[in-house]
Design an enzyme around this catalytic site. Sequence first.
Site, PDB file in Angstrom:
ATOM      1  N   HIS A 101       0.889  -1.175   0.000  1.00 42.39           N
ATOM      2  CA  HIS A 101       0.000   0.000   0.000  1.00 42.39           C
ATOM      3  C   HIS A 101       0.919   1.214   0.000  1.00 42.39           C
ATOM      4  O   HIS A 101       1.973   1.186   0.657  1.00 42.39           O
ATOM      5  CB  HIS A 101      -0.826   0.118   1.277  1.00 42.39           C
ATOM      6  CG  HIS A 101      -1.814  -0.970   1.536  1.00 42.39           C
ATOM      7  ND1 HIS A 101      -1.546  -2.048   2.328  1.00 42.39           N
ATOM      8  CD2 HIS A 101      -3.093  -1.112   1.133  1.00 42.39           C
ATOM      9  CE1 HIS A 101      -2.610  -2.816   2.409  1.00 42.39           C
ATOM     10  NE2 HIS A 101      -3.577  -2.281   1.696  1.00 42.39           N
ATOM     11  N   ASP A 104       2.253   2.108   3.395  1.00 48.13           N
ATOM     12  CA  ASP A 104       3.202   1.196   4.071  1.00 48.13           C
ATOM     13  C   ASP A 104       4.624   1.568   3.733  1.00 48.13           C
ATOM     14  O   ASP A 104       5.522   1.394   4.549  1.00 48.13           O
ATOM     15  CB  ASP A 104       3.097  -0.259   3.572  1.00 48.13           C
ATOM     16  CG  ASP A 104       1.735  -0.829   3.649  1.00 48.13           C
ATOM     17  OD1 ASP A 104       1.069  -0.590   4.649  1.00 48.13           O
ATOM     18  OD2 ASP A 104       1.351  -1.535   2.698  1.00 48.13           O
TER      19      ASP A 104
HETATM   20  C1  XLS Z   1      -7.750  -6.492   3.990  1.00 45.29           C
HETATM   21  C2  XLS Z   1      -7.215  -6.751   2.654  1.00 45.29           C
HETATM   22  C3  XLS Z   1      -6.073  -5.849   2.249  1.00 45.29           C
HETATM   23  C4  XLS Z   1      -5.848  -5.903   0.768  1.00 45.29           C
HETATM   24  C5  XLS Z   1      -4.993  -4.797   0.245  1.00 45.29           C
HETATM   25  O1  XLS Z   1      -8.453  -7.269   4.581  1.00 45.29           O
HETATM   26  O2  XLS Z   1      -6.862  -8.087   2.565  1.00 45.29           O
HETATM   27  O3  XLS Z   1      -4.921  -6.193   2.955  1.00 45.29           O
HETATM   28  O4  XLS Z   1      -5.288  -7.107   0.371  1.00 45.29           O
HETATM   29  O5  XLS Z   1      -5.544  -3.559   0.482  1.00 45.29           O
END
Ligand code: XLS
Length: 437
Positions: A101, A104
Amino acid sequence: MSEFFPGVPKISFGGPKSRNPLEFKHYNPAEVLDGKSMKEHLRFSVVYWHTFSNPLADPFGVGTALRPWDDGSHSVANAQRKAKVAFEFFEKLGVPFYAFHDRDIAPEGWTLKESHAHLDEVVKVLKDEQARTGVKLLWGTANLFSNPRYMHGAATSPNFDVFAFAAAQVKKAMEITHELGGAGYTFWGGREGYSTLLNTDMKRELDHLARFLHMAVAYKKQIGFAGTFYIEPKPKEPTKHQYDFDASACLNFLRTYDLLPHFKLNLETNHATLAGHEMMHELEVAIGAGALGSIDANTGDPLLGWDTDQFPTSVYLTTQCMLCILKMGGFTTGGVNFDAKVRRESFEPIDLFYAHIGGMDAFARGLKTARAILADGRLAAFVKERYRSWDCELGRRVEAGQAGFNDLESYILPKGDAAKNASGRQEMLENLVNEFL
Ligand code: XLS
Ligand code: NI
Ligand code: NI
């Protein structure tokens, strides 16, 4: 170059008899199966968020994660150092891909402009590290759910400024994904849903979400980004109802708004179970629509009702996943992305290695087992035989849309009753699968 994981060697294949927890027992990246190496079949990917940005807090306590390289600051320098840690980890683990993300990899600034600048500073390091190691970006995404501005959603927010902010944030996240040569870009509807219908205009929110995605498609074309767009279904959490509920809901949404040609699905195991489905159900739904793109490989805890994002360890589960993926012909731009986190009690850096090694071995076994089941052929032959009665002339005409109720009545009336049913043989088939485990 400094080592952030001293004492951890490059993880190698030790074979099933190895008792070394830092060796693979089943994942042998170079081993060729059906003309493709295991590395190419599985296309493993590590997520940045759980692995390098998650402090391992829970609603009852603060984070426990011991991350000696992290000085706790929200500085760009700290983020750049974390990028180097991440690539040492990817290299030692031997994964070909990672995913992130925007928030991150780089700290959010006081303004959007400042956040963009922070991203640019970290992307430089990521780019160098990608070139140095050959590790590639599976997909990028934008975090449209953590900052309080997104409390009511992003593309479905009732606040137009929030919609605009989210669009600008996604625009930048797409640009950096493109710059880093990402194979895809994922949309997970972080808070695109509702907590109560009393304050929600559902139709209007869905229309807005569709407009948002159409704009993303247009921008993708504008910048020449050739990666795959994914939608990641999830039924609930953080909102009580997320619009991207499951594979079926996503496909219906994409078709309704003429978006299906532009998106594939990224399916996550724990999201499937939260929706009351088996992962195999979700995979079959997506494959049936020609829309399976990638998977977020994790698992939930059957005794807990939320997204625990645990590492997959069940070979039964990984076998089911790989059966579907092999039948589909394998991944193209997608892969097995470990959207999973270590438990709060597993707080040491070395636990990150154990967790991923286990997940990779579980999928390698799933791949080998699924392949053996397919090569054996009895399971597929049973399913084919189960529908054999449809291979009659009228059955084929029905399937081709060339028959009507009159034809069916003329066919069945003289027979008096339908032919006898055959057993579904569920237990026999379960035994058959177990032969291979
Ligand atoms: C949350 C999601 C997230 C996505 C990416 O539950 O799994 O981590 O994979 O935004
Ligand atoms: Ni996910
Ligand atoms: Ni999840």
